[in-house]
Scaffold this active site. Structure first.
Site, short mmCIF file in Angstrom:
data_model
loop_
_atom_site.label_atom_id
_atom_site.label_comp_id
_atom_site.label_asym_id
_atom_site.label_seq_id
_atom_site.Cartn_x
_atom_site.Cartn_y
_atom_site.Cartn_z
N ALA A 107 -11.73 1.70 2.22
CA ALA A 107 -12.06 1.66 3.61
C ALA A 107 -13.27 2.28 3.04
O ALA A 107 -14.04 3.73 3.89
CB ALA A 107 -11.77 3.08 4.16
N GLU A 151 -10.64 -2.42 2.85
CA GLU A 151 -9.83 -1.72 3.70
C GLU A 151 -8.82 -2.05 5.68
O GLU A 151 -10.09 -1.22 6.06
CB GLU A 151 -9.19 -1.33 3.22
CG GLU A 151 -7.13 -0.73 3.19
CD GLU A 151 -6.94 0.54 2.25
OE1 GLU A 151 -5.79 0.23 2.11
OE2 GLU A 151 -6.80 1.13 2.04
N THR A 185 0.82 -3.40 4.26
CA THR A 185 1.85 -4.09 4.58
C THR A 185 2.49 -2.58 5.34
O THR A 185 2.41 -2.70 6.52
CB THR A 185 3.02 -3.95 3.74
OG1 THR A 185 3.42 -2.98 3.08
CG2 THR A 185 3.24 -5.71 3.46
N HIS A 210 -2.16 -4.46 -0.54
CA HIS A 210 -1.74 -3.68 -0.96
C HIS A 210 -0.11 -3.49 -0.06
O HIS A 210 -0.05 -4.11 0.79
CB HIS A 210 -2.38 -2.18 -0.21
CG HIS A 210 -3.42 -1.40 -1.00
ND1 HIS A 210 -4.07 -0.74 -0.53
CD2 HIS A 210 -3.93 -1.64 -2.53
CE1 HIS A 210 -5.18 -0.99 -1.57
NE2 HIS A 210 -4.11 -1.40 -2.38
N GLU A 246 1.48 0.03 -3.37
CA GLU A 246 0.59 1.59 -3.10
C GLU A 246 1.29 2.69 -2.83
O GLU A 246 1.93 3.24 -1.36
CB GLU A 246 -0.56 1.46 -2.30
CG GLU A 246 -1.53 2.55 -2.57
CD GLU A 246 -2.79 2.19 -1.21
OE1 GLU A 246 -3.80 2.66 -1.48
OE2 GLU A 246 -2.24 1.83 -0.31
#
Length: 291
Positions: A107, A151, A185, A210, A246
């Site tokens: 981010a 992200e 996800t 991810h 992750e």
């Protein structure tokens, strides 16, 4: 597709011995280790060269992940803070080039996690400011041939990019071939009407993925997500980039606090069992993604 995992899986602090973890993930069968951008920022050239050599020796590539501190917030209303963010990420991009890391993810358009109690949450203004910064950063990314994958997070962690549709609009407004989208996800499960369609909608703009269950366990640990359908969606768009786990199973420490793991999700696993969990998950994930 190449398969990877984040460096923090075995610990509860945002730190590790990278040389040790490179060998762990190589032994398991991963292709990619996702490292911390701020760690790379503080590495010396010698440390970067040593890590690169170990990665080459073990066949491990590196993706670089950032959850920026507030002092690097490129959506800030403070021009000095935005300038600091651009300089910070420019330095990281150059260090990535030295390491051979080809994708910066996270981010990076803001800071993580957003403190809603002090943020004005003016999304339109945040878009304008951060897009201008990312256009500037994209010049360096283009020079170094590094992809930046932004992200998409859930509503509890940001207000700037929370679903695929607006991420597509945001990236198109930047207008650089090096600026892509990262879909996760875990976050998609909260925000998307249909996460499988979201992956297809992202198409060629999808620069990184991810994966983890809805409670951030390893893929396949509880099948709260239809992993064969995730794999099919990725194959449908001919995705050939990184798929990075992750997972966060351990409570406590900085990691547990920051990602809100308030109970043990590992069934009190020791290090050997944690390694077995992720080994089994990798086998399953590859099967689902490769078809």
């Amino acid at each position: 597709m190449k398969f990877g995992t984040g460096y923090s899986y075995w610990g509860t602090e945002w730190k590790c011995d990278y040389l040790e973890v490179v060998n762990k993930v190589a032994d398991i069968g991963f292709d990619v280790l996702e490292i911390g951008a701020d760690h790379l920022y503080h590495m010396t050239d010698d440390e970067i060269d040593t890590l690169k050599a170990e990665g080459l020796k073990r066949g491990i590539a590196f993706s670089t992940n950032s959850g920026p501190a507030k002092k690097y917030d490129m959506s800030s209303s403070d021009e000095a803070v935005r300038a600091c963010g651009v300089a910070y990420f420019n330095s990281i991009l150059h260090k990535m080039a030295r390491l051979g890391s080809e994708v910066l993810v996270g981010a990076i358009y803001s800071y993580w996690p957003v403190d809603f109690s002090v943020s004005d949450n003016d999304k339109e203004a945040a878009w304008e400011r951060s897009i201008a910064c990312l256009k500037e950063l994209a010049v360096t990314a283009e020079e170094l041939d590094i992809t930046i994958a932004l992200e998409v997070l859930n509503r509890n962690e940001t207000y700037i990019l929370t679903d695929c549709a607006e991420a597509i609009e945001y990236v198109n407004r930047i207008g650089s071939k090096q600026i892509k989208i990262l879909l996760d996800t875990y976050h998609m499960n909260i925000e998307e009407d249909n996460m499988y369609d979201a992956l297809r909608k992202a198409g060629e703009l999808l620069g990184h993925v991810h994966v983890g269950e809805c409670n951030r366990k390893l893929p396949g640990m509880n099948n709260s997500i239809n992993w064969p359908e995730i794999g099919k969606a990725l194959r449908d768009i001919h995705y050939e980039k990184d798929v990075v786990m992750e997972p966060f199973l351990l409570s406590g420490g900085e990691v547990g606090r920051d990602v809100r793991v308030w109970r043990d999700l590992s069934n009190q696993a020791d290090e050997a069992q944690m390694t077995q969990y992720i080994t089994d998950s990798l086998i399953y994930l590859k099967k689902c993604c490769e078809g």
